[in-house]
Design an enzyme around this catalytic site. Structure first.
Site, PDB file in Angstrom:
ATOM      1  N   LYS A   1       6.665  14.918   3.524  1.00 46.90           N
ATOM      2  CA  LYS A   1       6.008  14.475   2.458  1.00 46.90           C
ATOM      3  C   LYS A   1       5.632  16.329   1.120  1.00 46.90           C
ATOM      4  O   LYS A   1       5.474  16.720   1.416  1.00 46.90           O
ATOM      5  CB  LYS A   1       4.811  13.669   3.112  1.00 46.90           C
ATOM      6  CG  LYS A   1       3.625  13.714   1.729  1.00 46.90           C
ATOM      7  CD  LYS A   1       4.421  12.012   2.414  1.00 46.90           C
ATOM      8  CE  LYS A   1       3.706  11.075   2.105  1.00 46.90           C
ATOM      9  NZ  LYS A   1       4.837   9.534   1.788  1.00 46.90           N
TER      10      LYS A   1
HETATM   11  P1  NAD Z   1      -0.690   3.359  -5.548  1.00 48.30           P
HETATM   12  O1  NAD Z   1      -1.475   4.686  -6.251  1.00 48.30           O
HETATM   13  O2  NAD Z   1      -0.207   2.799  -6.745  1.00 48.30           O
HETATM   14  O3  NAD Z   1      -2.151   2.681  -5.316  1.00 48.30           O
HETATM   15  C1  NAD Z   1      -3.355   2.767  -4.787  1.00 48.30           C
HETATM   16  C2  NAD Z   1      -4.616   1.368  -5.238  1.00 48.30           C
HETATM   17  O4  NAD Z   1      -5.494   1.912  -3.814  1.00 48.30           O
HETATM   18  C3  NAD Z   1      -5.163   1.227  -6.191  1.00 48.30           C
HETATM   19  O5  NAD Z   1      -4.876   0.459  -6.892  1.00 48.30           O
HETATM   20  C4  NAD Z   1      -6.267   1.978  -5.861  1.00 48.30           C
HETATM   21  O6  NAD Z   1      -7.426   2.026  -6.742  1.00 48.30           O
HETATM   22  C5  NAD Z   1      -6.528   1.730  -5.019  1.00 48.30           C
HETATM   23  N1  NAD Z   1      -7.659   2.045  -3.898  1.00 48.30           N
HETATM   24  C6  NAD Z   1      -7.876   3.302  -3.894  1.00 48.30           C
HETATM   25  N2  NAD Z   1      -8.598   4.003  -2.820  1.00 48.30           N
HETATM   26  C7  NAD Z   1      -9.405   3.005  -2.630  1.00 48.30           C
HETATM   27  C8  NAD Z   1     -10.484   2.897  -2.477  1.00 48.30           C
HETATM   28  N3  NAD Z   1     -11.199   3.580  -1.673  1.00 48.30           N
HETATM   29  N4  NAD Z   1     -11.052   1.496  -2.379  1.00 48.30           N
HETATM   30  C9  NAD Z   1      -9.871   0.392  -1.994  1.00 48.30           C
HETATM   31  N5  NAD Z   1      -8.818   0.643  -3.299  1.00 48.30           N
HETATM   32  C10 NAD Z   1      -8.521   1.772  -3.351  1.00 48.30           C
HETATM   33  O7  NAD Z   1      -0.145   3.695  -4.711  1.00 48.30           O
HETATM   34  P2  NAD Z   1       1.057   3.047  -3.974  1.00 48.30           P
HETATM   35  O8  NAD Z   1       2.141   3.456  -3.672  1.00 48.30           O
HETATM   36  O9  NAD Z   1       0.550   1.474  -3.715  1.00 48.30           O
HETATM   37  O10 NAD Z   1       0.570   3.099  -2.066  1.00 48.30           O
HETATM   38  C11 NAD Z   1      -1.162   3.114  -1.426  1.00 48.30           C
HETATM   39  C12 NAD Z   1      -0.733   3.346   0.361  1.00 48.30           C
HETATM   40  O11 NAD Z   1       1.234   2.937   0.344  1.00 48.30           O
HETATM   41  C13 NAD Z   1      -0.906   4.671   0.284  1.00 48.30           C
HETATM   42  O12 NAD Z   1      -1.430   5.283   2.162  1.00 48.30           O
HETATM   43  C14 NAD Z   1       0.741   5.400   0.692  1.00 48.30           C
HETATM   44  O13 NAD Z   1       0.987   6.887   1.175  1.00 48.30           O
HETATM   45  C15 NAD Z   1       1.291   4.322   0.830  1.00 48.30           C
HETATM   46  N6  NAD Z   1       2.747   4.398   0.818  1.00 48.30           N
HETATM   47  C16 NAD Z   1       3.400   3.476  -0.450  1.00 48.30           C
HETATM   48  C17 NAD Z   1       4.507   3.709  -0.369  1.00 48.30           C
HETATM   49  C18 NAD Z   1       5.970   3.563  -1.497  1.00 48.30           C
HETATM   50  O14 NAD Z   1       6.689   2.907  -2.183  1.00 48.30           O
HETATM   51  N7  NAD Z   1       5.068   3.877  -3.469  1.00 48.30           N
HETATM   52  C19 NAD Z   1       6.227   3.599   0.826  1.00 48.30           C
HETATM   53  C20 NAD Z   1       5.050   3.138   1.586  1.00 48.30           C
HETATM   54  C21 NAD Z   1       3.714   4.130   2.147  1.00 48.30           C
END
Ligand code: NAD
Length: 415
Positions: free
Chosen positions: A107
């Site tokens: 990571k």
């Molecule tokens: P992103 O940055 O695209 O979106 C994050 C979202 O969460 C936003 O809408 C933000 O406003 C919201 N958010 C943040 N803090 C918040 C809170 N306290 N309360 C409510 N909403 C909140 O991120 P993402 O890529 O969608 O990733 C989200 C999660 O999924 C993370 O844990 C990431 O590690 C995991 N993940 C992502 C991927 C990927 O392909 N992008 C793959 C596996 C896991």
């Protein structure tokens, strides 16, 4: 308000230690699985648009590469510190093993809030970061991907900067724009994989898929694609929250309209197709399935006792503290764990990598079919183990992932 005393890494370690105990792993293997194999912390001086120089701190943690090259996202977030990046790197090791993908776990992250930087500043930070960690990267060494706060554009900059030093090589990162060698279906893959897992689990648990009421925390890449695909499958998205607020509609939100609104306003707050509430109200929305798709430690001992859901689908990484996990278990609410549920992203990253190496591209239909096959196979293995042992889904998933990595260590003859 209870004080959370353990670090993210300690939380994740707890889960590993329990798996190691259940599996009876030898001490030498345990030690190799606990310590990251390599960690790098870099200072990134960057010229800002106003002429100042600001120094950002970045990390790349390579947890384990016994089953293949290191693989893991890059996160831009103010809390993306050493501890968080370490915890997430180890989760990647168990996730790639559980999905049976020939990668290890890593990571990366930079401690910054991407919303406060201009596009040009983000470009410069990303290039400086890539240059600082480039000696660790490579298509057969370590392959980054997007995570919170980063996206296909970030990967395009990383690929370009790496290419300027090592020659054109798109397989060094995944999650790129399709025009630059990205895979069809990658952007939606994490959300789509989560829907595939949910559909299988609901059938097994005797829950009705059509019309099921779903509350989603987070409307970024994962949350928004999850909501769109779940909506297409006939589920009712009754609430969505992001950092700025939440929007609820017991009859089901118009997700395509909400997606258009969020794209334009960069938040769901203010959407008129439902009642506007506070961000934290998402934890009290009456629903069948609660989907944390935002960040770590969303479900804690403060909200787990009252969460009105029948099932939790962990689309985010490590969204449930160990205390909340125990409470949900006591309440009889099954939790489908992160290393299974959000494995669709790394699975399609693997497809992207193989397509790049072969210089051949697959149709979106093929990508989605292969994703379905792999993630459903992983779910079935987890469900079978949970059934046979009485373990929770998380315990079963961890045992399968950890055992595969431990076996690879033994086969390689490390210890
Ligand atoms: P992103 O940055 O695209 O979106 C994050 C979202 O969460 C936003 O809408 C933000 O406003 C919201 N958010 C943040 N803090 C918040 C809170 N306290 N309360 C409510 N909403 C909140 O991120 P993402 O890529 O969608 O990733 C989200 C999660 O999924 C993370 O844990 C990431 O590690 C995991 N993940 C992502 C991927 C990927 O392909 N992008 C793959 C596996 C896991």
């Amino acid at each position: 308000m209870a004080i959370k005393e353990r670090s993210a890494q300690e939380d994740v370690r707890l889960s590993f230690d329990c798996a190691a105990d259940r599996l009876g792993l030898p001490q030498g293997v345990c030690i190799m699985l606990v310590e990251p194999w390599r960690e790098l912390r870099v200072s990134l001086p960057v010229r800002m648009d106003d002429g100042r120089v600001e120094v950002f701190i970045g990390y790349r943690v390579q947890h384990n590469a016994v089953r293949g090259p290191y693989k893991g996202g890059v996160r831009y977030h103010p809390h993306a510190d050493e501890d968080e990046v370490r915890a997430l790197a180890s989760l990647m090791t168990w996730k790639t093993a559980l999905l049976d993908i020939p990668f290890g776990g890593a990571k990366g992250g930079i401690e910054l809030d991407p919303h406060t930087l201009s596009e040009a500043e983000l470009n410069r930070v990303t290039r400086r970061y890539t240059r600082s960690i480039q000696h660790l990267l490579g298509p057969h060494r370590d392959i980054p991907a997007p995570d919170m706060g980063t996206n296909a554009q970030t990967m395009a900059w990383m690929m370009d900067e790496y290419g300027q030093m090592h020659g054109y090589n798109p397989s060094v990162v995944t999650g790129k724009p399709v025009e630059l060698g990205g895979s069809a279906g990658r952007e939606a893959a994490t959300g789509r994989g989560a829907v595939f897992v949910l559909t299988e689990a609901m059938r097994d648990l005797g829950m009705q898929v059509k019309g099921a009421r779903i509350a989603v925390q987070g409307f970024g890449n994962v949350g928004s694609w999850f909501a769109r695909i779940a909506h297409e499958e006939g589920m009712r998205i009754v609430a969505v929250a992001d950092l700025n607020g939440s929007v609820c509609n017991a009859n089901g939100l118009d997700v395509p309209a909400l997606t258009d609104y969020a794209r334009e306003h960069r938040t769901v707050a203010g959407f008129t197709g439902g009642e506007n509430c506070r961000t934290e109200d998402i934890f009290s929305v009456d629903c069948d399935v609660f989907v944390p798709a935002a960040m770590e430690n969303a479900l804690t001992e403060e909200n787990a006792w009252t969460l009105p859901a029948k099932l939790v689908l962990e689309a985010a990484n490590h969204p449930t503290t160990p205390e909340a996990d125990r409470i949900l278990r006591e309440r009889g609410i099954p939790v489908l764990p992160d290393i299974l549920v959000n494995g669709g992203g790394v699975t399609v990253s693997y497809f992207e990598w193989t397509q790049n190496l072969q210089q051949f591209s697959w149709s979106e239909e093929r990508v989605n079919e292969e994703l379905h096959k792999r993630i459903v196979a992983a779910y079935c293995a987890v469900a079978k183990k949970a059934r046979e042992t009485g373990y929770t889904f998380r315990e079963a998933a961890m045992d399968i992932g950890v055992e595969r990595v431990a076996r690879a260590i033994e086969l390689r003859g490390f210890v």
